[in-house]
Design a protein around this motif. Sequence first.
Motif, short mmCIF file in Angstrom:
data_model
loop_
_atom_site.label_atom_id
_atom_site.label_comp_id
_atom_site.label_asym_id
_atom_site.label_seq_id
_atom_site.Cartn_x
_atom_site.Cartn_y
_atom_site.Cartn_z
N THR A 219 50.90 -3.75 25.11
CA THR A 219 49.68 -4.02 24.34
C THR A 219 49.25 -5.47 24.49
O THR A 219 48.05 -5.77 24.67
CB THR A 219 49.92 -3.71 22.86
N TYR A 220 50.20 -6.38 24.43
CA TYR A 220 49.89 -7.81 24.58
C TYR A 220 49.27 -8.08 25.95
O TYR A 220 48.24 -8.77 26.06
CB TYR A 220 51.18 -8.61 24.41
N TRP A 222 47.83 -5.89 28.01
CA TRP A 222 46.57 -5.16 28.13
C TRP A 222 45.42 -5.97 27.51
O TRP A 222 44.29 -5.95 28.02
CB TRP A 222 46.71 -3.81 27.45
N ARG A 223 45.71 -6.68 26.43
CA ARG A 223 44.65 -7.41 25.74
C ARG A 223 44.26 -8.72 26.41
O ARG A 223 43.37 -9.41 25.93
CB ARG A 223 45.06 -7.62 24.28
N PRO A 227 40.52 -7.38 25.01
CA PRO A 227 40.89 -7.92 23.69
C PRO A 227 40.31 -7.09 22.56
O PRO A 227 39.44 -6.23 22.77
CB PRO A 227 40.29 -9.33 23.71
N GLY A 228 40.78 -7.35 21.35
CA GLY A 228 40.23 -6.68 20.19
C GLY A 228 38.75 -6.97 20.04
O GLY A 228 38.29 -8.06 20.35
N ASN A 241 41.33 -1.53 22.94
CA ASN A 241 42.51 -2.41 22.95
C ASN A 241 43.77 -1.69 22.48
O ASN A 241 44.89 -2.20 22.65
CB ASN A 241 42.26 -3.64 22.07
N SER A 297 43.16 -11.36 18.58
CA SER A 297 42.53 -10.29 19.38
C SER A 297 43.13 -10.13 20.76
O SER A 297 43.08 -9.04 21.34
CB SER A 297 41.03 -10.55 19.51
N GLY A 298 43.65 -11.21 21.34
CA GLY A 298 44.17 -11.13 22.70
C GLY A 298 44.07 -12.46 23.41
O GLY A 298 44.32 -13.51 22.83
N SER A 304 48.30 -13.32 19.27
CA SER A 304 48.05 -11.96 19.75
C SER A 304 49.35 -11.25 20.11
O SER A 304 49.46 -10.02 19.97
CB SER A 304 47.11 -11.98 20.96
#
Length: 401
Positions: A219-220, A222-223, A227-228, A241, A297-298, A304
């Motif tokens: 997840t980290y 991917w963002r 990002p969120g 996200n 958000s990333g 993040s």
Amino acid sequence: MTGDLERTAVKAGSEPTAARPKRARLLYVDNLRIALTALVVLHHTAVTYGNIPAWYYTEPAEDGSGLLLDAFVMFNQAFFMGFFFMIAGYFTPASYDRKGARPFFRDRLKRLGIPLLAFLLLIRPLANFGGYADLRATFAEHGESLPYWLYYVVSWDAGPMWFVEVLLVFAVLYALVRRRGARRLLASAGETGRAAVRAPRPVRPLAVVVFTLALALATYLWRFLVPGGSYLPFLGLPSPNFLPQYASFFVLGVFAYRNGWPQTLSRVAGRVGWAVTLVATLAYLPVVMTAKEDALSGHGTWQSLVSAAWESTFAVGVVLGLTVLFRERLNRQGRTAAFLSRHAFAVYLIHAPVLVGLGFAFRWLHAPAAAKFALVAVLALPLCWAIAYAVRSLPRADRVL
């Protein structure tokens, strides 16, 4: 004998159905779906009156109770759609085993594709009429017109049915993977043509920890790219996200079915899940309260990374806790629960215009955000199920919903 079975499977586009003991209906899973569906309705009601403008109709909060609604949305978002995908993944192998590749694919198109089209063509205009009226008025102030067909095209998205859209993609990918493995499975089936039936296997704590850490890292990373707050306009995904969670939980549901994991989870696992969720949340709150805007958000920030770790831990912990709780305490259904379960998917399909209609109906009411949330929620839940009953009563609608 094996060669004949292979040729038959290739011709049918599937593998032979394994001889499996008939599994009893998991009433607690049906009850979980009721709870999650109600949570979806409450989630979008909270978005209506909170500070997150991500719904067809919103009234931004003018008091501090809006922050409580935002927190409610944050906790929901961390796990509830992933849990939906896990449940869907759990029931996917059995459906494929019964039907085979082509009938399975046709069934998914019918049960997912038709509701998706119904929402896009019939229900979405009912939910999105307020946006069209506001934008048309803005165009009129500049001496221009805005035909509805143009507004419909440029504002196209699947709304809450993005879940069905993504689930259809997952189902197709699952069918392709199973079809590619048909020959290999047949080759290992022996002369009886029966695949081995796995006995239930207990969930290992180390595997849960490794999965949670892997999901947090995925997840980290991917963002960095998504990002969120990102939005995919054509697909209409409001939370891309979270795709690593959605995909991994669907796969986890498939393996959970094959290994009988929900039945082997101990009560201790459920208690540990709740405890870890609480500890992780208490550790995460200071980060949320002190982080700068968009830091969570990333974009590779350390905040993040902490956010991804909390979301993954929270999701896994809540899933463990709820699964054990419902299995031990809510593994039964009376007439009311059976009714709610039968109509849960229809509620998911039609709840958007219900919430928008109630939002406009109480637009005149000046009250704290939390109070309006409570009022609309109390009315929306029974109304959604009542309308879902009416929809499923239409000719052949119950075959799809």
